[in-house]
Scaffold this motif. Structure first.
Motif, PDB file in Angstrom:
ATOM      1  N   THR A  86      31.879 -59.418  20.632  1.00 29.90           N
ATOM      2  CA  THR A  86      32.008 -60.515  19.839  1.00 29.90           C
ATOM      3  C   THR A  86      31.189 -60.623  18.729  1.00 29.90           C
ATOM      4  O   THR A  86      30.188 -59.796  18.819  1.00 29.90           O
ATOM      5  N   ALA A  87      31.218 -61.247  17.641  1.00 27.70           N
ATOM      6  CA  ALA A  87      30.418 -61.424  16.586  1.00 27.70           C
ATOM      7  C   ALA A  87      28.995 -62.194  16.846  1.00 27.70           C
ATOM      8  O   ALA A  87      27.859 -61.737  16.451  1.00 27.70           O
ATOM      9  N   ASN A  88      29.199 -62.924  17.760  1.00 27.47           N
ATOM     10  CA  ASN A  88      27.990 -63.861  18.243  1.00 27.47           C
ATOM     11  C   ASN A  88      27.177 -63.019  18.912  1.00 27.47           C
ATOM     12  O   ASN A  88      25.953 -63.159  19.078  1.00 27.47           O
ATOM     13  N   LEU A 138      27.127 -55.498  11.193  1.00 29.66           N
ATOM     14  CA  LEU A 138      28.378 -55.450  12.159  1.00 29.66           C
ATOM     15  C   LEU A 138      28.824 -56.742  12.602  1.00 29.66           C
ATOM     16  O   LEU A 138      30.188 -56.978  12.901  1.00 29.66           O
ATOM     17  N   ASP A 139      27.797 -57.624  12.744  1.00 31.71           N
ATOM     18  CA  ASP A 139      28.658 -58.863  13.298  1.00 31.71           C
ATOM     19  C   ASP A 139      29.400 -59.768  12.118  1.00 31.71           C
ATOM     20  O   ASP A 139      30.494 -60.250  12.458  1.00 31.71           O
ATOM     21  N   GLY A 140      28.872 -59.508  11.102  1.00 30.72           N
ATOM     22  CA  GLY A 140      30.013 -59.961   9.928  1.00 30.72           C
ATOM     23  C   GLY A 140      31.388 -59.428  10.064  1.00 30.72           C
ATOM     24  O   GLY A 140      32.670 -59.839   9.904  1.00 30.72           O
ATOM     25  N   ALA A 141      31.300 -57.955  10.019  1.00 31.26           N
ATOM     26  CA  ALA A 141      32.444 -57.058  10.016  1.00 31.26           C
ATOM     27  C   ALA A 141      33.425 -57.345  11.456  1.00 31.26           C
ATOM     28  O   ALA A 141      34.526 -57.430  11.203  1.00 31.26           O
ATOM     29  N   LYS A 155      33.677 -61.650   2.405  1.00 30.86           N
ATOM     30  CA  LYS A 155      33.924 -63.096   2.900  1.00 30.86           C
ATOM     31  C   LYS A 155      32.691 -63.706   3.802  1.00 30.86           C
ATOM     32  O   LYS A 155      32.329 -63.262   4.743  1.00 30.86           O
ATOM     33  N   LYS A 156      32.311 -64.857   3.381  1.00 35.12           N
ATOM     34  CA  LYS A 156      31.290 -65.562   4.279  1.00 35.12           C
ATOM     35  C   LYS A 156      31.574 -66.847   4.470  1.00 35.12           C
ATOM     36  O   LYS A 156      32.669 -67.470   4.014  1.00 35.12           O
ATOM     37  N   SER A 157      31.082 -67.478   5.576  1.00 36.50           N
ATOM     38  CA  SER A 157      31.317 -68.665   6.166  1.00 36.50           C
ATOM     39  C   SER A 157      31.029 -69.891   5.192  1.00 36.50           C
ATOM     40  O   SER A 157      31.508 -70.872   4.962  1.00 36.50           O
ATOM     41  N   PHE A 158      30.250 -69.544   3.943  1.00 34.00           N
ATOM     42  CA  PHE A 158      29.811 -70.520   3.122  1.00 34.00           C
ATOM     43  C   PHE A 158      29.520 -69.693   1.811  1.00 34.00           C
ATOM     44  O   PHE A 158      29.302 -68.443   1.647  1.00 34.00           O
ATOM     45  N   GLY A 217      38.320 -62.912  13.493  1.00 31.56           N
ATOM     46  CA  GLY A 217      38.296 -64.056  12.762  1.00 31.56           C
ATOM     47  C   GLY A 217      37.202 -65.125  12.932  1.00 31.56           C
ATOM     48  O   GLY A 217      36.585 -65.175  13.795  1.00 31.56           O
ATOM     49  N   PRO A 218      36.694 -65.128  11.755  1.00 35.17           N
ATOM     50  CA  PRO A 218      35.343 -65.951  11.585  1.00 35.17           C
ATOM     51  C   PRO A 218      35.457 -67.469  12.164  1.00 35.17           C
ATOM     52  O   PRO A 218      36.555 -67.964  11.959  1.00 35.17           O
ATOM     53  N   THR A 219      34.313 -67.631  12.357  1.00 37.54           N
ATOM     54  CA  THR A 219      34.041 -69.354  12.846  1.00 37.54           C
ATOM     55  C   THR A 219      33.035 -69.928  12.045  1.00 37.54           C
ATOM     56  O   THR A 219      31.896 -69.204  11.840  1.00 37.54           O
ATOM     57  N   ASP A 220      33.072 -71.258  11.945  1.00 37.32           N
ATOM     58  CA  ASP A 220      32.018 -71.830  11.343  1.00 37.32           C
ATOM     59  C   ASP A 220      30.747 -71.919  12.290  1.00 37.32           C
ATOM     60  O   ASP A 220      29.514 -71.504  11.667  1.00 37.32           O
ATOM     61  N   LEU A 221      30.746 -71.723  13.625  1.00 38.03           N
ATOM     62  CA  LEU A 221      29.420 -71.725  14.503  1.00 38.03           C
ATOM     63  C   LEU A 221      29.200 -70.378  14.404  1.00 38.03           C
ATOM     64  O   LEU A 221      27.849 -70.135  14.193  1.00 38.03           O
ATOM     65  N   GLY A 222      29.825 -69.398  14.372  1.00 41.99           N
ATOM     66  CA  GLY A 222      29.266 -68.004  14.086  1.00 41.99           C
ATOM     67  C   GLY A 222      28.486 -68.013  12.605  1.00 41.99           C
ATOM     68  O   GLY A 222      27.467 -67.322  12.714  1.00 41.99           O
ATOM     69  N   GLY A 223      28.956 -68.423  11.496  1.00 40.00           N
ATOM     70  CA  GLY A 223      28.474 -68.552  10.262  1.00 40.00           C
ATOM     71  C   GLY A 223      27.003 -68.906  10.428  1.00 40.00           C
ATOM     72  O   GLY A 223      25.808 -68.672   9.957  1.00 40.00           O
ATOM     73  N   TYR A 224      26.866 -70.125  11.215  1.00 41.42           N
ATOM     74  CA  TYR A 224      25.698 -70.955  11.614  1.00 41.42           C
ATOM     75  C   TYR A 224      24.541 -70.117  12.132  1.00 41.42           C
ATOM     76  O   TYR A 224      23.406 -69.880  11.759  1.00 41.42           O
ATOM     77  N   PHE A 225      25.191 -69.305  13.254  1.00 43.80           N
ATOM     78  CA  PHE A 225      24.330 -68.630  14.126  1.00 43.80           C
ATOM     79  C   PHE A 225      23.486 -67.592  13.306  1.00 43.80           C
ATOM     80  O   PHE A 225      22.678 -67.040  13.164  1.00 43.80           O
ATOM     81  N   ASP A 226      24.509 -66.746  12.331  1.00 36.84           N
ATOM     82  CA  ASP A 226      24.149 -65.825  11.550  1.00 36.84           C
ATOM     83  C   ASP A 226      22.985 -65.937  10.534  1.00 36.84           C
ATOM     84  O   ASP A 226      22.080 -65.304  10.528  1.00 36.84           O
ATOM     85  N   ILE A 227      23.304 -67.164  10.109  1.00 33.68           N
ATOM     86  CA  ILE A 227      22.169 -67.380   8.793  1.00 33.68           C
ATOM     87  C   ILE A 227      20.841 -67.840   9.600  1.00 33.68           C
ATOM     88  O   ILE A 227      19.659 -67.648   8.871  1.00 33.68           O
ATOM     89  N   VAL A 228      20.868 -68.578  10.709  1.00 33.42           N
ATOM     90  CA  VAL A 228      19.643 -68.925  11.509  1.00 33.42           C
ATOM     91  C   VAL A 228      19.084 -67.684  11.977  1.00 33.42           C
ATOM     92  O   VAL A 228      17.779 -67.394  11.812  1.00 33.42           O
TER      93      VAL A 228
END
Length: 201
Positions: free
Chosen positions: A27-29, A67-70, A144-147, A76-87
């Motif tokens: 998984t991406a997370n 790789l996590d973004g890929a 393609k990014k979460s924000f 399928g991207p998730t909002d939670l994944g985008g949050y974890f990624d930037i933190v």
């Protein structure tokens, strides 16, 4: 500054590997947190005087971060994944100068200045993203990014280049730190000018 220009070069191999990883259930997370652990281990290695190992772990962190973004795009991207990624990204970025600050007392002040500049850059980046999203703005300049990702002089590629230079010549950490802190401040000024143009009512 160079992140968007590098995407066409790095995305194809990352996407191929991401499909393989996603196919076996990665998984991406999981990649995000693995990358964070690698990055923090790199900063710890630097603090303990093992700068070469620190550099290797920093580079491993960047591979996992790509790789996590890929993988997210495959599964399928998730909002939670985008949050974890930037933190995770900002935790990693801050940890490296902290590692150098712990390595030598002479590095303490430049490390503090660099961390402060990272905080300012991060605040401007996230504030721009929040207001851009509120206004319905979109961009895929960075993929393609979460924000919304606003472009700046100091981005991921430049930061990693500076970290590599610091690891290659640790005695020059202070010079690199002050110089890059200045670039980060210029990025805040640049992004603020973009905000004045984009968000003027």
């Amino acid at each position: 500054m160079f992140d968007a220009k590098l995407r066409p070069l790095i995305d194809p191999p990352l996407s191929r590997l991401a499909r393989l990883l996603a196919g076996v259930g990665v998984t991406a997370n999981a990649l995000t947190f693995t990358g964070l652990l690698l990055g923090l281990a790199g900063a710890t290695a630097i603090a303990l005087g093992h700068v070469g190992w620190g550099l290797s772990l920093i580079l491993a962190n960047r591979i996992a971060d790509g790789l996590d973004g890929a993988v997210a795009r495959v599964r399928g991207p998730t909002d939670l994944g985008g949050y974890f990624d930037i933190v995770a990204d900002f935790a990693f970025y801050v940890s490296v100068p902290v590692g150098f600050g712990l390595l030598s007392p002479a590095n303490t002040l430049p490390a503090l200045v660099l961390v402060a500049s990272f905080v300012l850059t991060g605040v401007s980046f996230l504030a721009f993203a929040v207001i851009a999203a509120k206004r319905g703005a979109t961009t895929e300049a960075h993929g393609k990014k979460s924000f919304f990702y606003s472009t700046g002089l100091a981005e991921g590629a430049e930061t990693i280049a500076v970290f590599i230079a610091m690891c290659a010549v640790p005695a020059w950490f202070g010079v690199f730190a002050y110089a890059y802190a200045c670039l980060c401040v210029l990025t805040v000024v640049q992004r603020s000018a973009m905000a004045v143009s984009a968000f003027r009512d």
